[in-house]
Design an enzyme around this catalytic site. Structure first.
Site, short mmCIF file in Angstrom:
data_model
loop_
_atom_site.label_atom_id
_atom_site.label_comp_id
_atom_site.label_asym_id
_atom_site.label_seq_id
_atom_site.Cartn_x
_atom_site.Cartn_y
_atom_site.Cartn_z
N GLU A 175 5.54 0.84 8.76
CA GLU A 175 4.28 1.13 9.43
C GLU A 175 4.22 2.43 9.89
OE1 GLU A 175 1.48 -0.45 8.20
OE2 GLU A 175 3.30 -1.68 7.13
N ARG A 217 11.45 26.84 -4.64
CA ARG A 217 11.53 27.40 -5.92
C ARG A 217 10.51 28.46 -5.48
NH1 ARG A 217 6.41 26.84 -8.44
NH2 ARG A 217 7.57 26.60 -11.33
N ASP A 232 2.41 29.47 -13.11
CA ASP A 232 2.40 28.45 -12.89
C ASP A 232 0.81 27.87 -12.91
OD1 ASP A 232 4.38 27.62 -12.98
OD2 ASP A 232 5.69 27.50 -11.21
N1 SAM Z 1 1.35 2.19 7.87
C1 SAM Z 1 1.01 3.60 7.13
C2 SAM Z 1 -0.67 3.71 7.27
O1 SAM Z 1 -0.56 3.27 5.99
O2 SAM Z 1 -0.93 5.11 6.15
C3 SAM Z 1 1.98 3.44 5.74
C4 SAM Z 1 3.28 3.40 6.40
S1 SAM Z 1 4.70 4.06 4.85
C5 SAM Z 1 4.63 2.43 4.37
C6 SAM Z 1 5.82 4.28 5.57
C7 SAM Z 1 6.32 5.93 5.30
O3 SAM Z 1 6.07 6.68 3.95
C8 SAM Z 1 4.86 7.06 6.14
O4 SAM Z 1 5.60 7.13 7.54
C9 SAM Z 1 5.55 8.12 5.47
O5 SAM Z 1 6.49 8.63 6.20
C10 SAM Z 1 6.20 7.34 4.19
N2 SAM Z 1 5.04 7.61 3.37
C11 SAM Z 1 4.05 6.74 2.17
N3 SAM Z 1 3.21 7.02 1.78
C12 SAM Z 1 3.41 8.31 1.71
C13 SAM Z 1 2.51 9.28 1.15
N4 SAM Z 1 1.26 9.14 0.44
N5 SAM Z 1 2.46 10.79 1.46
C14 SAM Z 1 3.70 11.32 2.54
N6 SAM Z 1 4.07 10.18 2.84
C15 SAM Z 1 4.39 8.93 2.42
#
Ligand code: SAM
Length: 303
Positions: A175, A217, A232
């Site tokens: 989470e 990049r 780009d």
């Molecule tokens: N409980 C969190 C919420 O609803 O905001 C989601 C946690 S997610 C299952 C687990 C991890 O995936 C996060 O802590 C983050 O590091 C990463 N993550 C998931 N979606 C992401 C996104 N759209 N951008 C960046 N990191 C993401």
């Protein structure tokens, strides 16, 4: 300089974007799945490592876990599903990385043969860094915490961060990370919680690959031809139009005639028109933020 890492000590503290020759970026990534970060040593990023432009350290968070089970997560206060990553593990990990106490876990380039010139290299093309406003105290490393609840990552961020000396990524899982870790890290880092899009991934590692590739990049010298990224999508606020190569005719489809005209002004105008029309069709909100002249407005049917 606060850096204590092997390698960075060789270079002077350079904040001016003009002094690109001395520009080096160090990335440190903390994750419970370090093997996920292997792509950081391939292709152009691998070459940047070989060329001494980039250093990458990948660190297994479990090294900082204590107890028999080396647990990195626990149940959430207030109840609910899932697990939350523990502050007693993340805190020391971020302390050690900020203090430069962690040496090792360095990624080596996967492509040692890449010493040769690239296909996009153009002799005499100037290497210049992006001009960006200094954000806060650059002596502190930048800590990027990927989370869907963060501020959306943009090309403007990538341009700004390509001037950084040291970026640390904290990869969440489950989470996410106990919020106090992020609040406390602000004593030693400039902290930014960042999202790569409106969807939820399983962990932060893929977000790190996305951000690292977009940033690296843009460091002067990583792409042989600076025009590759100056033209780009997003660089002028618009999406890039279509591209074509040989053969001139393929499966009954012809390359637009204007591209053979040899008239650079005409080709540039055609490219601009294509970029405007594609952006209007796919991302109309970007048009609202773009400066349009009379010719642009005519193409878009706005007058
Ligand atoms: N409980 C969190 C919420 O609803 O905001 C989601 C946690 S997610 C299952 C687990 C991890 O995936 C996060 O802590 C983050 O590091 C990463 N993550 C998931 N979606 C992401 C996104 N759209 N951008 C960046 N990191 C993401």
């Amino acid at each position: 300089m606060v850096y204590g890492f092997r390698g960075l000590g060789r270079f002077s503290a350079v904040s001016s974007s003009q002094e690109f020759d001395a520009h080096r970026l160090r990335l440190d990534v903390i994750s419970i799945f370090p093997e996920y970060l292997d792509p950081l040593r391939h292709a152009l990023l691998g070459k940047a490592i070989e060329d001494g432009i980039l250093e990458v350290g990948v660190h297994d968070l479990r090294k900082w876990a204590t107890g028999g089970h080396k647990a990195v997560d626990d149940t959430p206060y207030g109840g609910g599903p899932g697990m939350v990553m523990k502050p007693e593990v993340w805190g020391p990990a971020l302390d050690d990385i900020a203090a430069g106490h962690v040496v090792g876990d360095e990624l080596e380039s996967a492509s040692p043969h890449l010493k040769s010139a690239r296909h996009d290299e153009i002799e005499g093309v100037e290497k210049r860094a992006y001009e960006v406003e200094a954000a806060g105290d650059k002596e502190l490393p930048l800590l990027l915490v990927p989370t869907p609840a963060g501020k959306p990552f943009t090309q403007t961020d990538a341009q700004g961060w390509s001037n950084e000396r040291h970026i640390v990524f904290a990869c969440g899982r489950y989470e996410g990370i106990d919020q106090r870790v992020i609040d406390d890290a602000a004593k030693r880092y400039r902290v930014r919680e960042v999202s790569i899009g409106d969807y939820v991934l399983i962990g932060g590692e893929v977000a790190v690959l996305v951000i690292a590739e977009a940033v690296v990049r843009l460091i002067p010298g990583v792409l042989g031809n600076r025009r590759s990224h100056e033209e780009d999508s997003f660089s002028d606020g618009l999406l890039e139009g279509p591209s074509y190569t040989k053969p001139r005719s393929w499966r009954g489809l012809d390359v637009p005639e204007v591209l053979f005209s040899g008239n650079h002004a005409k080709v540039d105008r055609w490219r601009r028109d294509q970029a405007l029309l594609r952006t209007q069709a796919v991302r109309p909100e970007l048009i609202d933020e773009t400066q349009l002249d009379a010719a642009d407005r005519k193409v878009l049917g706005l007058d």
